[in-house]
Design a protein around this motif. Structure first.
Motif, PDB file in Angstrom:
ATOM      1  N   TRP A 178     -10.846   4.652  -6.215  1.00  0.00           N
ATOM      2  CA  TRP A 178     -11.805   3.927  -5.370  1.00  0.00           C
ATOM      3  C   TRP A 178     -12.250   4.801  -4.197  1.00  0.00           C
ATOM      4  O   TRP A 178     -13.424   4.821  -3.833  1.00  0.00           O
ATOM      5  N   ASN A 179     -11.313   5.522  -3.624  1.00  0.00           N
ATOM      6  CA  ASN A 179     -11.616   6.436  -2.527  1.00  0.00           C
ATOM      7  C   ASN A 179     -12.503   7.574  -2.999  1.00  0.00           C
ATOM      8  O   ASN A 179     -13.466   7.970  -2.339  1.00  0.00           O
ATOM      9  N   ASP A 232      -8.689  -0.373   0.785  1.00  0.00           N
ATOM     10  CA  ASP A 232      -9.118   0.175  -0.508  1.00  0.00           C
ATOM     11  C   ASP A 232      -8.507  -0.615  -1.658  1.00  0.00           C
ATOM     12  O   ASP A 232      -9.169  -0.893  -2.663  1.00  0.00           O
ATOM     13  N   LEU A 233      -7.226  -0.955  -1.536  1.00  0.00           N
ATOM     14  CA  LEU A 233      -6.565  -1.716  -2.594  1.00  0.00           C
ATOM     15  C   LEU A 233      -7.188  -3.106  -2.724  1.00  0.00           C
ATOM     16  O   LEU A 233      -7.399  -3.599  -3.839  1.00  0.00           O
ATOM     17  N   THR A 290      -6.429   2.983  -5.884  1.00  0.00           N
ATOM     18  CA  THR A 290      -7.027   3.292  -4.582  1.00  0.00           C
ATOM     19  C   THR A 290      -7.503   4.734  -4.516  1.00  0.00           C
ATOM     20  O   THR A 290      -8.488   5.034  -3.838  1.00  0.00           O
ATOM     21  N   THR A 291      -6.814   5.639  -5.218  1.00  0.00           N
ATOM     22  CA  THR A 291      -7.286   7.029  -5.274  1.00  0.00           C
ATOM     23  C   THR A 291      -8.676   7.091  -5.872  1.00  0.00           C
ATOM     24  O   THR A 291      -9.597   7.711  -5.321  1.00  0.00           O
ATOM     25  N   GLY A 297      -5.011   5.684  -1.055  1.00  0.00           N
ATOM     26  CA  GLY A 297      -5.967   4.922  -0.274  1.00  0.00           C
ATOM     27  C   GLY A 297      -5.267   3.946   0.642  1.00  0.00           C
ATOM     28  O   GLY A 297      -4.036   3.862   0.694  1.00  0.00           O
ATOM     29  N   SER A 298      -6.061   3.180   1.346  1.00  0.00           N
ATOM     30  CA  SER A 298      -5.539   2.245   2.343  1.00  0.00           C
ATOM     31  C   SER A 298      -5.335   0.857   1.749  1.00  0.00           C
ATOM     32  O   SER A 298      -5.689   0.590   0.595  1.00  0.00           O
ATOM     33  N   ARG A 299      -4.808  -0.040   2.577  1.00  0.00           N
ATOM     34  CA  ARG A 299      -4.684  -1.441   2.168  1.00  0.00           C
ATOM     35  C   ARG A 299      -6.058  -2.025   1.857  1.00  0.00           C
ATOM     36  O   ARG A 299      -6.229  -2.758   0.870  1.00  0.00           O
ATOM     37  N   THR A 303       0.843  -1.188   0.000  1.00  0.00           N
ATOM     38  CA  THR A 303       0.000   0.000   0.000  1.00  0.00           C
ATOM     39  C   THR A 303       0.880   1.239   0.000  1.00  0.00           C
ATOM     40  O   THR A 303       1.995   1.228   0.550  1.00  0.00           O
TER      41      THR A 303
END
Length: 349
Positions: free
Chosen positions: A156-157, A300-301, A153-154, A296-298, A96
């Motif tokens: 997705w967030n 989110d990934l 992740t960006t 983003g976070s783990r 992450t």
């Protein structure tokens, strides 16, 4: 799987500005810690940040002096510590981007960002703790999968509130860089109508080939606000992905619907701006959300990986150009040129 004791990496030079990247020789530890995982990096996906850090005043967040560049990668597990249970040799993984952001619910403002104040990914091998690693979709190539940790992740967030869209849900996506193209693809997969801006008619035409649902606006020759309102029957969009920075907030607010969301993900126009007083009133009346996004976070990934697995027939990251590991300085210069549509990749091995 055997591995060497030394490996190559690209470190930032010290002074003067503009900095460049210099190839270095690094050493692997003789023994892994119980929770450690040794990975062999196959591909690194570059971000605008990798160029901005090299410019004087180009990046406002403190970074490690002389640190290894790069934050996003796709890698293979080659060795594990005695207590590691989640991963096996041969697994496709990535760390992450923020090593302290695991669930996304952390309230500590500290962070350890890969390629910034933390270890970078432009290297052949790296050691990470098991808890910061995530398995990657194996149907993607190393190059495609390397785009997911930061860009994936960006997006997705950013799209958190739009994962259950209605028939007329629409998004405005600024530019044709990596985050923007991933947002465009996720919008198409999720049933969100995307409107993308660019200064290039050729780039817009290329992206329209992806789907009839894609709408494009040339911000050099067209009035973006007027076109957005036309394309949405005067309703505006539910979401704006803002790559420019806070200077464009007044325009974003003019295009956003009530209860919409503006995500600040970039700073291409700098970090300062002056706003007319009615901006605050507009924010209040539209009850809109303005949110800064820092990857983003783990979790989110893990979630976007699952989404991609579900939509894999329709969705794969767009790669503009792939450079060899030796061509890393050229890759960063190409990134700075802004000629790309999608991601720029360094193929490490």
């Amino acid at each position: 799987m055997s591995y060497p004791k030394t490996y190559r990496a690209w470190r930032r030079s010290i002074t003067p500005y503009p900095l460049n990247v210099i190839q270095s020789t690094e050493t692997l530890p003789d023994k892994l810690g119980a929770d450690d995982v040794l990975i062999k990096i196959h591909a690194v996906s570059l971000n605008y940040r990798d160029h901005a850090i090299l410019q004087e005043g180009g990046y406002p967040i403190p970074v490690e002096v002389g640190g290894v560049s790069g934050s996003d990668c796709a890698a293979e597990v080659v060795a594990i510590g005695s207590s590691v249970t989640k991963f096996a040799i041969g697994n496709h993984v990535a760390p992450t981007v923020d090593l302290l952001s695991l669930t996304g619910n952390e309230r500590d403002e500290n962070y350890v960002a890969l390629g910034g104040n933390g270890p970078g990914t432009l290297r052949e091998y790296a050691v990470f703790e098991e808890k910061v690693l995530v398995k990657l979709p194996t149907y993607l190539s190393w190059e495609e999968a390397s785009t997911l940790p930061g860009v994936g992740t960006t997006v997705w967030n950013v799209l958190d509130q739009l994962r259950k869209p209605t028939e007329d849900t629409a998004a405005l996506v600024q530019g044709t860089g990596g985050v923007s193209i991933m947002a465009l693809l996720v919008c198409l997969a999720a049933g969100i109508k995307p409107i993308i801006t660019s200064s290039s008619d050729a780039k817009i035409a290329k992206l329209k080939q992806l789907s009839p649902a894609v709408q494009g606006i040339n911000y050099k020759t067209e009035d973006v606000k007027a076109q957005v309102l036309r394309l949405t029957s005067s309703k505006g969009v539910d979401f704006v992905l803002n790559n420019a920075g806070i200077s464009s907030l007044p325009d974003d607010l003019a295009m956003i619907r009530k209860n919409g969301s503006i995500a600040l993900v970039g700073f291409l126009d700098g970090f300062t701006a002056q706003f007319p007083p009615e901006v605050l009133l507009t924010v209040l009346l539209k009850a809109c959300k303005i949110q800064g996004i820092l990857a983003g976070s783990r979790v989110d990934l893990e979630e976007i990986n699952a989404f991609l697995e579900e939509k894999k027939v329709d969705l794969a990251p767009i790669i503009d150009k792939v450079f060899s590991f030796e061509e890393t300085p050229d890759a960063i210069q190409y990134l700075a040129s802004g000629k790309h549509v999608g991601k720029i990749i360094v193929k490490v091995s």
